[in-house]
Design an enzyme around this catalytic site. Structure first.
Site, mmCIF file in Angstrom:
data_model
loop_
_atom_site.group_PDB
_atom_site.id
_atom_site.type_symbol
_atom_site.label_atom_id
_atom_site.label_comp_id
_atom_site.label_asym_id
_atom_site.label_seq_id
_atom_site.Cartn_x
_atom_site.Cartn_y
_atom_site.Cartn_z
ATOM 1 N N ARG A 10 24.425 -14.996 -21.046
ATOM 2 C CA ARG A 10 22.905 -15.792 -20.652
ATOM 3 C C ARG A 10 21.882 -15.264 -19.922
ATOM 4 O O ARG A 10 20.685 -15.696 -20.189
ATOM 5 C CB ARG A 10 23.721 -17.364 -20.195
ATOM 6 C CG ARG A 10 24.028 -17.187 -18.924
ATOM 7 C CD ARG A 10 24.242 -18.450 -18.057
ATOM 8 N NE ARG A 10 25.107 -18.655 -16.935
ATOM 9 C CZ ARG A 10 24.824 -19.464 -15.986
ATOM 10 N NH1 ARG A 10 24.374 -20.758 -16.220
ATOM 11 N NH2 ARG A 10 25.509 -19.412 -14.840
ATOM 12 N N SER A 37 20.708 -23.602 -17.195
ATOM 13 C CA SER A 37 21.881 -23.070 -17.538
ATOM 14 C C SER A 37 21.705 -22.023 -18.494
ATOM 15 O O SER A 37 22.485 -20.994 -18.368
ATOM 16 C CB SER A 37 22.778 -24.302 -17.933
ATOM 17 O OG SER A 37 22.899 -25.213 -16.774
ATOM 18 N N GLU A 58 19.088 -33.641 -28.652
ATOM 19 C CA GLU A 58 19.101 -32.260 -29.590
ATOM 20 C C GLU A 58 18.810 -32.589 -31.078
ATOM 21 O O GLU A 58 18.178 -31.747 -31.549
ATOM 22 C CB GLU A 58 20.671 -32.003 -29.349
ATOM 23 C CG GLU A 58 20.976 -31.434 -28.325
ATOM 24 C CD GLU A 58 21.552 -32.642 -27.060
ATOM 25 O OE1 GLU A 58 21.347 -33.517 -27.515
ATOM 26 O OE2 GLU A 58 22.005 -32.111 -26.061
ATOM 27 N N PHE A 83 26.830 -28.889 -28.433
ATOM 28 C CA PHE A 83 25.904 -29.900 -29.038
ATOM 29 C C PHE A 83 25.262 -29.618 -30.326
ATOM 30 O O PHE A 83 24.980 -30.447 -30.976
ATOM 31 C CB PHE A 83 24.903 -30.381 -27.823
ATOM 32 C CG PHE A 83 25.718 -30.901 -26.500
ATOM 33 C CD1 PHE A 83 26.667 -31.637 -26.540
ATOM 34 C CD2 PHE A 83 25.384 -30.304 -25.250
ATOM 35 C CE1 PHE A 83 27.273 -32.394 -25.373
ATOM 36 C CE2 PHE A 83 25.886 -30.540 -24.039
ATOM 37 C CZ PHE A 83 27.132 -31.724 -24.240
#
Length: 314
Positions: A10, A37, A58, A83
């Site tokens: 990430r 995040s 979303e 998600f």
């Protein structure tokens, strides 16, 4: 970064997005209140006018990104995989995949490593959801370096692309000589007793297993499969015909992911005995990543055990 360093994909993704923003003024980022995040916070700081904070919405975020792409922009939609591949899947299907919009999807926190958030945030179905969607390309980079290459390759590709990124640090296994191409697999270890095929953060584990097996006189072929769709069918067929046994290992359910994709190819073109290592048909649980991987049979020792069993069965 250097081979052997432990780096979170990430973080590599966030750095790549900043570099991408410098190279391409049409790149914009949509975030669902998780930029710290997913690490798109770095893009937000560098290019605040091209960063869209959509909140925890979303579905709306995906639709807005699809609309933005019709104006010539290259939107990157970034949120947790759990998600993106479920809550927003109708918008991904209808607004992005069906009209083949040039939208890129970052499925962050792929698989089990979610910081002990547990079953609600662990995404072990996202690859299955995305790979069965027409027009969708699915990429699961094997390490932080390849993650950065995949970001640039996905942006250059015309059409929807799903890139899965991992939260926890993983070993860097590639260096500057690595050339990432969508749809291509990579042989990382040679051997003829059987073939181990890995993807995303399971590739370093599979490579370690292959090297340990080699020390015990069991030479196996290890293939890294970073693109799950379109998958490298020729490499899978060759593995079956030349080694006779295949083991897949993935940070995903055994249903519908890498193992499922490989099984489809083998069944159609070159049947052989296949062992699929991945999560069983159950929800995950909160805990230490490596402990959970071991519990569900997807750690280095499990790969070695499966390989030895496959050799014994020959």
């Amino acid at each position: 970064m250097n081979v052997g360093d432990m780096v979170a994909p990430r973080a590599a993704f966030g750095e790549a997005m900043v570099e991408l923003g410098k190279q391409n003024a049409e790149v914009v980022v949509f975030d669902a209140d998780v930029c710290a995040s997913t690490q798109t916070v770095a893009f937000k700081k560098a290019y605040p006018g091209r960063f869209y904070q959509m909140g925890i919405a979303e579905q709306n975020m995906v639709s807005a990104a699809a609309g933005m792409s019709t104006l010539g922009f290259v939107p990157w939609v970034s949120t947790f995989a759990v998600f993106l591949a479920k809550r927003a899947v109708d918008q991904v299907r209808v607004s992005v995949a069906y009209p083949r919009m040039n939208v890129k999807l970052n499925g962050a926190y792929g698989g089990i490593p979610t910081g002990k958030a547990g079953a609600t945030h662990q995404s072990v179905e996202d690859i299955a959801v995305m790979r069965c969607m027409p027009n969708m390309t699915v990429i699961c980079p094997g390490d932080p370096y390849e993650t950065q290459l995949a970001v640039h390759a996905a942006t250059a590709f015309k059409g929807p692309v799903y890139v899965r990124t991992i939260r926890c640090p993983v070993p860097v296994i590639f260096d500057a000589a690595h050339r990432f191409e969508i749809g291509r697999s990579y042989r990382l270890h040679e051997g003829s007793r059987l073939t181990i095929i890995g993807t995303d953060m399971m590739t370093p584990k599979a490579l370690t297993a292959a090297r340990e097996l080699d020390k015990e006189g069991i030479a196996v072929r290890m293939i890294h499969m970073p693109t799950i769709k379109p998958i490298d069918e020729a490499a899978i067929v060759a593995a079956s015909r030349e080694t006779g046994r295949v083991i897949t290992v993935e940070n995903h359910s055994r249903l519908g992911g890498l193992g499922g994709a490989v099984a489809e190819v083998l069944t159609e073109y070159a049947p052989c005995r296949l062992t699929r290592l991945g999560f069983p048909d159950c929800f995950g649980e909160s805990g230490d990543n490596e402990a959970i991987f071991s519990k569900f049979g997807v750690n280095v020792e499990n790969i070695i055990a499966a390989a030895k069993q496959a050799v014994a069965d020959q």
